[in-house]
Motif scaffolding. Structure first.
Motif, PDB file in Angstrom:
ATOM      1  N   ARG A 146      39.897  43.699  43.301  1.00 58.20           N
ATOM      2  CA  ARG A 146      40.089  42.841  42.138  1.00 58.20           C
ATOM      3  C   ARG A 146      39.652  43.545  40.835  1.00 58.20           C
ATOM      4  O   ARG A 146      40.184  43.258  39.772  1.00 58.20           O
ATOM      5  CB  ARG A 146      39.296  41.542  42.313  1.00 58.20           C
ATOM      6  N   LYS A 147      38.689  44.450  40.958  1.00 54.04           N
ATOM      7  CA  LYS A 147      38.211  45.182  39.789  1.00 54.04           C
ATOM      8  C   LYS A 147      38.867  46.556  39.654  1.00 54.04           C
ATOM      9  O   LYS A 147      38.422  47.397  38.858  1.00 54.04           O
ATOM     10  CB  LYS A 147      36.684  45.346  39.868  1.00 54.04           C
ATOM     11  N   ASN A 148      39.909  46.797  40.463  1.00 58.51           N
ATOM     12  CA  ASN A 148      40.742  48.005  40.351  1.00 58.51           C
ATOM     13  C   ASN A 148      39.993  49.307  40.630  1.00 58.51           C
ATOM     14  O   ASN A 148      40.344  50.363  40.091  1.00 58.51           O
ATOM     15  CB  ASN A 148      41.392  48.074  38.961  1.00 58.51           C
ATOM     16  N   PHE A 149      38.979  49.248  41.476  1.00 61.35           N
ATOM     17  CA  PHE A 149      38.351  50.484  41.930  1.00 61.35           C
ATOM     18  C   PHE A 149      39.203  51.141  43.025  1.00 61.35           C
ATOM     19  O   PHE A 149      39.144  52.349  43.215  1.00 61.35           O
ATOM     20  CB  PHE A 149      36.943  50.197  42.477  1.00 61.35           C
ATOM     21  N   ILE A 150      39.957  50.325  43.755  1.00 57.47           N
ATOM     22  CA  ILE A 150      40.828  50.826  44.817  1.00 57.47           C
ATOM     23  C   ILE A 150      42.205  50.193  44.634  1.00 57.47           C
ATOM     24  O   ILE A 150      42.312  48.986  44.372  1.00 57.47           O
ATOM     25  CB  ILE A 150      40.283  50.468  46.220  1.00 57.47           C
ATOM     26  N   GLU A 151      43.253  50.999  44.792  1.00 54.51           N
ATOM     27  CA  GLU A 151      44.609  50.478  44.747  1.00 54.51           C
ATOM     28  C   GLU A 151      44.844  49.574  45.958  1.00 54.51           C
ATOM     29  O   GLU A 151      44.439  49.887  47.081  1.00 54.51           O
ATOM     30  CB  GLU A 151      45.617  51.627  44.763  1.00 54.51           C
ATOM     31  N   ALA A 152      45.505  48.450  45.732  1.00 56.11           N
ATOM     32  CA  ALA A 152      45.667  47.460  46.806  1.00 56.11           C
ATOM     33  C   ALA A 152      46.761  47.830  47.801  1.00 56.11           C
ATOM     34  O   ALA A 152      46.910  47.175  48.824  1.00 56.11           O
ATOM     35  CB  ALA A 152      45.965  46.081  46.213  1.00 56.11           C
TER      36      ALA A 152
END
Length: 508
Positions: A146-152
């Protein structure tokens, strides 16, 4: 990473380890060690439950069940399928998952002993008064997406080692799929390592060995023991992944993130590649300008990110806290009550009789609803107990049916054999009588009879070859039997003719 303003909270987020009570404060993009006793009372307090404390399962519920009855239907099915003790109070939460079944809806269900939650959280509550958000460790990972540390995009595996627990979690396209508590906590790894080398090593010294030298230890004995130990660990992780992929129809895992409470193990990425066939990534995420000053347990980072998400969009579906902060006074039941009372005082000056009647009406509604709630709760408990008893009775009946079926099959087979004997023996006797009469009429002597494969083999003898031929013609003329014979052989020594005649029942 600013958070949406909420007047209930200050700008501080306090993350708390429920076992050690070690806490950190996140404020103004900085993380600092924190003393709970001196925390801002308006800070947002968050903690977590270990994976081993949560029972997780996937269940299917009929799509015909309306949403209003869904919670009760799931609870009943959970108690039935997981054989939960009805005498224990559980906190049951669930989230719906994607399902291609046209008849059933699929849910991930999470069950925690209510007493366990109380035991884990009460020491924190005694120091903070409130705990705003508590969830299980694997659920915290969702904040990284949700915080865009990892691509979903893709399917990702997370393995994290803690001192008293370890867990594996699977996320697909940024959504939770599966989690499991692993047997290899840091303390268990230390114990097994000591067994392998035959000496006791202090836990803190062992943790320094893992983070400083890791699996490339300069001591050859230590290195060999660590290689053997982590080989076993990754074989175990591989077994868990094989089960998960098969159970949840996962074709491929794109990435695996490896980390621990004490830091990264040097050389561990090679094991991810060798034993799992996956490219390993470090489970280490930075959210503060001073994050590089010292290593912070990543669970605290995840708690802080999850707290930001909760403040922005409160969702208590997977919030297991029993010490939540009350909402602003105007949104509380007590605040609404005070408002009603204030309005009532004003109105009562002009309408005292109306106010008294209205107050009585509200009281009756409260009593009625309380009574209905108690009755429904009692009925739910009774249904659970009845389901448990019915399941036991069903098992007994199934056992009786199995025994009776075995007896029936035995008797059926025995009667069939008796019937066949009664029919078969008289038929053979009549055949022999008729055949002997014909042989006597033709002067043929029967030397031997063999019964084989529903067929009678007669060995006949006569001085005249023609007599044997006539005997065969008479048998054939009866049209009752299938008659087959080999050639008639002459025995020069005894001057007799012999022949083997095979006789069976005719289809006519």
């Amino acid at each position: 990473m600013a958070v949406t303003e909420d007047r209930r909270f200050s700008s501080e987020i306090v993350s708390i380890d429920p076992l050690s009570l070690v806490s950190y404060t996140y404020s103004k993009n900085e993380i600092k060690l924190n003393k709970l006793e001196k925390s801002d009372k308006n800070a947002f307090y968050t903690s977590y439950l270990q994976t081993r404390d949560v029972i997780s399962a996937t269940i299917d519920v009929s799509r015909n069940i309306p949403d209003s009855d869904l919670k009760d239907a799931i609870e009943i099915k959970v108690y039935d399928e997981l054989a939960l003790d009805s005498a224990i109070e559980y906190s049951i939460s669930y989230i719906e998952t994607e399902s291609k079944d046209s008849k059933n809806r699929s849910f991930n269900v999470f069950i925690i002993d209510a007493t366990l939650i109380y035991t884990k959280l009460t020491p924190i509550k005694e120091k903070t008064r409130y705990i705003d958000y508590v969830t299980s460790a694997p659920f915290l990972i969702k904040a990284l997406y949700r915080k865009n540390f990892i691509e979903a995009d893709g399917t990702h595996c997370f393995v994290y080692f803690q001192k008293t627990d370890a867990f594996l979690a699977i996320y697909k396209n940024g959504e939770y799929v599966y989690s499991k508590s692993l047997h290899y906590s840091l303390k268990e790894i230390n114990e097994k390592f000591c067994e392998l080398i035959g000496e006791r090593i202090d836990e803190e010294d062992f943790y320094k060995l893992l983070t400083n030298e890791g699996l490339r230890a300069t001591n050859s004995q230590y290195q060999q023991s660590l290689m053997q130990l982590f080989g076993e660990i990754f074989l175990y992780i591989n077994d868990v992944l094989v089960f998960t992929k098969r159970s949840y129809n996962i074709d491929f895992i794109d990435k695996i993130y490896l980390g621990s409470e004490i830091g990264t193990f040097s050389g561990i990425e090679e094991y991810g590649k060798s034993y799992l066939g996956l490219e390993s990534y470090e489970f280490n995420f930075s959210i503060a300008i001073n994050s590089k000053e010292w290593y912070i347990d990543q669970i605290h980072i995840l708690m802080m990110l999850s707290a930001q998400l909760y403040i922005e969009n409160p969702d208590d579906n997977l919030n297991f806290s029993i010490y939540k902060r009350p909402p602003p006074l105007k949104y509380r039941a007590s605040g609404k009550f005070l408002g009603i009372m204030a309005a009532s005082v004003i109105i009562s000056l002009a309408y005292p009789a109306y106010q008294f009647a209205y107050h009585t009406f509200l009281s009756l509604i409260i009593v009625k609803q309380t009574s209905e709630y108690n009755e429904l709760y009692k009925q739910t408990s009774d249904i659970r107990q009845q389901l448990s008893l019915l399941k036991t009775e069903k098992e007994k009946v199934d056992g009786l049916v199995k025994n009776e079926t075995t007896k029936f099959e035995f008797r059926k087979k025995l009667l069939s054999e008796i019937y066949n004997k009664k029919i078969s023996y008289p038929m053979k006797a009549l055949m022999l009588l008729e055949i002997f009469q014909l042989s006597n009429q033709n002067g043929c002597k029967v030397e031997a009879i063999e019964f084989k494969n529903q067929q009678l083999d007669f060995f006949v003898r006569n001085k005249n070859e023609k007599k044997i031929t006539e005997f065969i013609k008479d048998l054939t003329a009866l049209k009752k039997y299938k008659v087959n014979t080999e050639k008639i052989i002459q025995d020069d020594k005894i001057k007799l003719y012999t022949s083997k005649i095979s006789i069976g029942l005719s289809n006519e």
